[in-house]
Design a protein around this motif. Structure first.
Motif, PDB file in Angstrom:
ATOM      1  N   GLY A 184      48.177   9.390  35.189  1.00 36.75           N
ATOM      2  CA  GLY A 184      46.971   9.130  34.416  1.00 36.75           C
ATOM      3  C   GLY A 184      46.620  10.207  33.424  1.00 36.75           C
ATOM      4  N   HIS A 185      47.329  11.336  33.464  1.00 34.87           N
ATOM      5  CA  HIS A 185      47.072  12.420  32.510  1.00 34.87           C
ATOM      6  C   HIS A 185      47.688  12.090  31.154  1.00 34.87           C
ATOM      7  N   ASN A 186      46.970  12.388  30.104  1.00 33.36           N
ATOM      8  CA  ASN A 186      47.532  12.368  28.753  1.00 33.36           C
ATOM      9  C   ASN A 186      48.037  13.771  28.445  1.00 33.36           C
ATOM     10  N   VAL A 187      49.269  13.866  27.987  1.00 35.62           N
ATOM     11  CA  VAL A 187      49.852  15.173  27.689  1.00 35.62           C
ATOM     12  C   VAL A 187      50.348  15.182  26.253  1.00 35.62           C
ATOM     13  N   ARG A 188      50.502  16.382  25.715  1.00 32.65           N
ATOM     14  CA  ARG A 188      51.010  16.548  24.359  1.00 32.65           C
ATOM     15  C   ARG A 188      52.276  17.377  24.409  1.00 32.65           C
ATOM     16  N   PHE A 189      53.175  17.107  23.476  1.00 33.28           N
ATOM     17  CA  PHE A 189      54.361  17.949  23.366  1.00 33.28           C
ATOM     18  C   PHE A 189      53.930  19.406  23.265  1.00 33.28           C
ATOM     19  N   GLY A 190      54.604  20.249  24.040  1.00 27.65           N
ATOM     20  CA  GLY A 190      54.319  21.681  24.054  1.00 27.65           C
ATOM     21  C   GLY A 190      53.405  22.111  25.181  1.00 27.65           C
ATOM     22  N   GLN A 191      52.702  21.160  25.796  1.00 31.26           N
ATOM     23  CA  GLN A 191      51.804  21.478  26.911  1.00 31.26           C
ATOM     24  C   GLN A 191      52.647  21.820  28.146  1.00 31.26           C
ATOM     25  N   THR A 192      52.292  22.882  28.850  1.00 32.87           N
ATOM     26  CA  THR A 192      53.004  23.242  30.086  1.00 32.87           C
ATOM     27  C   THR A 192      52.658  22.223  31.158  1.00 32.87           C
ATOM     28  N   ILE A 193      53.697  21.598  31.734  1.00 33.91           N
ATOM     29  CA  ILE A 193      53.494  20.544  32.735  1.00 33.91           C
ATOM     30  C   ILE A 193      54.055  20.910  34.106  1.00 33.91           C
ATOM     31  N   ALA A 194      54.850  21.969  34.173  1.00 40.12           N
ATOM     32  CA  ALA A 194      55.465  22.330  35.456  1.00 40.12           C
ATOM     33  C   ALA A 194      55.904  23.783  35.407  1.00 40.12           C
ATOM     34  N   ARG A 195      56.129  24.316  36.577  1.00 38.76           N
ATOM     35  CA  ARG A 195      56.629  25.692  36.716  1.00 38.76           C
ATOM     36  C   ARG A 195      57.977  25.640  37.414  1.00 38.76           C
ATOM     37  N   ILE A 196      58.972  26.242  36.792  1.00 35.16           N
ATOM     38  CA  ILE A 196      60.310  26.262  37.388  1.00 35.16           C
ATOM     39  C   ILE A 196      60.310  27.219  38.561  1.00 35.16           C
ATOM     40  N   THR A 197      60.821  26.743  39.686  1.00 32.61           N
ATOM     41  CA  THR A 197      60.837  27.573  40.881  1.00 32.61           C
ATOM     42  C   THR A 197      61.990  28.562  40.780  1.00 32.61           C
ATOM     43  N   MET A 236      63.371  22.133  42.071  1.00 34.56           N
ATOM     44  CA  MET A 236      63.604  22.679  40.731  1.00 34.56           C
ATOM     45  C   MET A 236      62.307  23.112  40.077  1.00 34.56           C
ATOM     46  N   VAL A 237      61.252  22.290  40.206  1.00 38.70           N
ATOM     47  CA  VAL A 237      59.978  22.583  39.549  1.00 38.70           C
ATOM     48  C   VAL A 237      58.804  22.233  40.457  1.00 38.70           C
ATOM     49  N   MET A 270      55.216  23.689  13.385  1.00 35.04           N
ATOM     50  CA  MET A 270      55.550  23.482  14.790  1.00 35.04           C
ATOM     51  C   MET A 270      54.402  23.897  15.700  1.00 35.04           C
ATOM     52  N   ARG A 271      54.122  23.082  16.708  1.00 33.48           N
ATOM     53  CA  ARG A 271      53.099  23.438  17.691  1.00 33.48           C
ATOM     54  C   ARG A 271      53.536  24.666  18.482  1.00 33.48           C
ATOM     55  N   LYS A 272      52.560  25.404  18.937  1.00 30.98           N
ATOM     56  CA  LYS A 272      52.846  26.552  19.780  1.00 30.98           C
ATOM     57  C   LYS A 272      52.989  26.093  21.234  1.00 30.98           C
ATOM     58  N   TYR A 273      53.839  26.758  21.974  1.00 30.22           N
ATOM     59  CA  TYR A 273      54.019  26.462  23.398  1.00 30.22           C
ATOM     60  C   TYR A 273      54.445  27.731  24.110  1.00 30.22           C
ATOM     61  N   SER A 274      54.373  27.716  25.424  1.00 25.34           N
ATOM     62  CA  SER A 274      54.681  28.899  26.213  1.00 25.34           C
ATOM     63  C   SER A 274      56.136  29.328  26.024  1.00 25.34           C
ATOM     64  N   THR A 275      56.325  30.610  25.810  1.00 25.03           N
ATOM     65  CA  THR A 275      57.678  31.157  25.705  1.00 25.03           C
ATOM     66  C   THR A 275      58.186  31.684  27.050  1.00 25.03           C
ATOM     67  N   ASP A 276      57.361  31.570  28.083  1.00 24.55           N
ATOM     68  CA  ASP A 276      57.795  31.968  29.427  1.00 24.55           C
ATOM     69  C   ASP A 276      58.928  31.037  29.860  1.00 24.55           C
ATOM     70  N   PRO A 277      60.118  31.563  30.170  1.00 22.70           N
ATOM     71  CA  PRO A 277      61.257  30.705  30.513  1.00 22.70           C
ATOM     72  C   PRO A 277      61.040  29.878  31.776  1.00 22.70           C
ATOM     73  N   LEU A 278      60.046  30.228  32.584  1.00 24.68           N
ATOM     74  CA  LEU A 278      59.781  29.470  33.807  1.00 24.68           C
ATOM     75  C   LEU A 278      58.758  28.346  33.598  1.00 24.68           C
ATOM     76  N   ASP A 279      58.210  28.232  32.405  1.00 24.22           N
ATOM     77  CA  ASP A 279      57.283  27.139  32.100  1.00 24.22           C
ATOM     78  C   ASP A 279      58.044  25.967  31.494  1.00 24.22           C
ATOM     79  N   MET A 280      57.889  24.791  32.106  1.00 26.58           N
ATOM     80  CA  MET A 280      58.441  23.563  31.533  1.00 26.58           C
ATOM     81  C   MET A 280      57.354  22.895  30.708  1.00 26.58           C
ATOM     82  N   ILE A 281      57.702  22.467  29.494  1.00 27.97           N
ATOM     83  CA  ILE A 281      56.717  21.831  28.627  1.00 27.97           C
ATOM     84  C   ILE A 281      56.977  20.330  28.532  1.00 27.97           C
ATOM     85  N   SER A 282      55.952  19.602  28.131  1.00 29.68           N
ATOM     86  CA  SER A 282      56.115  18.168  27.923  1.00 29.68           C
ATOM     87  C   SER A 282      57.051  17.932  26.743  1.00 29.68           C
TER      88      SER A 282
END
Length: 272
Positions: A258-271, A250-251, A64-76
């Motif tokens: 135009g951005h290429n993103v990967r699963f697990g990449q942080t894409i937004a911050r939950i407000t 919400m975020v 499994m890819r690593k991703y942020s465990t911060d609950p306020l980070d939304m990932i792709s």
């Protein structure tokens, strides 16, 4: 509704992709596809290890890819190209620059008017998965799934040329709408949009949904269905699109068109 010719074509391709063609011939099919499409297989098993082309399409990670465990980070939720993203103007979001679609229309009749209004003037993100991308999708944050709605439809291609010429593409195509709540109680939707040669959209927690098979809509409600951030909840059979619609405030998005993103990449911050 009658079956559209794009659905029939996709079923034919699906039968080919699901068939085991014999060890040596299957190796040739898989290796040819990987080379022709430019798949990056570094996170996966060797191409020849997959018994069918569909198994290659829906491959899982070796680790499994690593991703942020911060609950306020939304990932792709997937590997993809962000074709468009931004603010929903009343109930209009961009299919592609210069062409809008109705959020109410893409959500369909299975979602209540009150729920639809929650995302008016909110944010949208369109994730396009090409045939070379990893085809599984994951929960972008800790979430509760309230409802799953299957809306049969056409299976037009969803690549950039098609987005530019086919009006209301996301509304015309078959899709599965997931109505969800964040841990903070904010409403958002994940809309899995079918496309040409996408014979199936698998929803692991709802086997009653059978896409590109039945021609009547269906919907299912849940009381205690929770997914944790990063959970794998299904896959496309080849490339397609995920549309995410979020309630206003919400975020804060950290990506742009135009951005290429990967699963697990942080894409937004939950407000908060």
């Amino acid at each position: 509704m009658k079956q559209h010719f794009t659905s029939a074509l996709s079923q034919t391709f699906g039968r080919f992709a699901s068939k085991e063609h014999g060890k040596n011939f299957q190796k040739m099919i898989n290796r040819t596809y990987v080379k022709a499409m430019g798949l990056d297989m570094s996170d996966f098993e060797a191409p020849e290890s997959y018994p069918t082309l569909n198994a290659l399409f829906t491959r899982k990670f070796r680790h499994m890819r690593k991703y942020s465990t911060d609950p306020l980070d939304m990932i792709s939720p997937c590997d993809s190209l962000i074709t468009e993203c931004g603010v929903i103007e009343e109930d209009l979001a961009l299919q592609i620059k210069g062409m809008s679609y109705s959020v109410d229309g893409v959500l369909g009749d299975g979602i209540t008017a009150e729920s639809k209004k929650n995302v008016h003037n909110g944010l949208f993100v369109n994730f396009y998965l090409s045939p070379r991308d990893y085809h599984r999708y994951h929960a972008p944050l800790d979430m509760q799934v309230l409802r799953a709605v299957h809306i049969p439809g056409k299976l037009y291609p969803v690549n950039i040329p098609s987005l530019k010429k086919q009006v209301n593409l996301f509304i015309e195509n078959e899709r599965v709408v997931l109505e969800c709540l964040s841990s903070e109680g904010k409403r958002f939707f994940l809309i899995l949009v079918g496309a040409l040669n996408v014979g199936e959209m698998e929803i692991s927690f709802e086997p009653r949904i059978r896409t590109n098979t039945v021609l009547t809509p269906s919907q299912y409600s849940y009381k205690d269905l929770y997914l944790s951030k990063g959970d794998d909840f299904g896959c496309f059979r080849m490339g397609s699109t995920i549309v995410m619609l979020c309630e206003s405030n919400m975020v804060d998005l950290g990506i742009s068109s135009g951005h290429n993103v990967r699963f697990g990449q942080t894409i937004a911050r939950i407000t908060s």
